[in-house]
Write a protein that holds these residues in place. Structure first.
Motif, short mmCIF file in Angstrom:
data_model
loop_
_atom_site.label_atom_id
_atom_site.label_comp_id
_atom_site.label_asym_id
_atom_site.label_seq_id
_atom_site.Cartn_x
_atom_site.Cartn_y
_atom_site.Cartn_z
N GLU A 1 -5.63 -37.44 7.21
CA GLU A 1 -6.40 -38.91 7.72
C GLU A 1 -7.81 -38.97 8.39
O GLU A 1 -7.47 -39.65 8.35
CB GLU A 1 -4.95 -39.17 8.38
CG GLU A 1 -3.81 -38.80 7.67
CD GLU A 1 -2.98 -40.73 6.95
OE1 GLU A 1 -3.87 -41.77 6.85
OE2 GLU A 1 -2.91 -40.39 5.53
N GLN B 1 -0.54 -36.51 12.93
CA GLN B 1 -0.96 -36.93 11.47
C GLN B 1 -1.57 -36.16 10.58
O GLN B 1 -1.45 -34.64 10.88
CB GLN B 1 -1.36 -38.25 10.89
CG GLN B 1 -1.23 -39.62 12.18
CD GLN B 1 0.42 -40.14 11.27
OE1 GLN B 1 0.02 -40.93 10.07
NE2 GLN B 1 0.42 -40.31 11.82
N SER B 2 -1.51 -36.46 8.87
CA SER B 2 -2.36 -35.41 7.75
C SER B 2 -3.00 -35.03 8.18
O SER B 2 -4.31 -35.59 8.88
CB SER B 2 -1.82 -35.98 6.73
OG SER B 2 -2.90 -35.08 5.94
#
Length: 80
Positions: A59, A55-56
């Motif tokens: 996040e 994920q980023s």
């Protein structure tokens, strides 16, 4: 190349995550649990139920205390 090193605790699962990001992509990860440690990388992105973080960076809801040094990350990484 921008490198970021993170140490984050996940209370719900009692897991410490150590993450190494390069240009905002996780390339290495260590999970420390009461049952043992898991080491993941781009070459080995999955082990049992563990997956390399995909994920980023945003996040993660990071705080200042979550950022660690390269030396601290590799001290844990090299324990395998």
């Amino acid at each position: 190349m921008k490198e970021i090193f993170i140490k984050k605790y996940w209370h719900e699962e009692d897991v410490w995550f150590y993450l190494h990001f390069q240009n905002e992509e996780a390339i290495e990860q260590v999970e420390i649990t009461p049952k043992g440690n898991v080491f993941l990388s781009l070459e080995n992105p999955r082990e049992n139920t563990s997956l390399l973080y995909d994920q980023s960076l945003d996040e993660l809801d990071l705080e200042e205390k979550d950022f660690i040094t390269k030396e601290e990350f590799y001290r844990i990484w090299n324990e395998r």
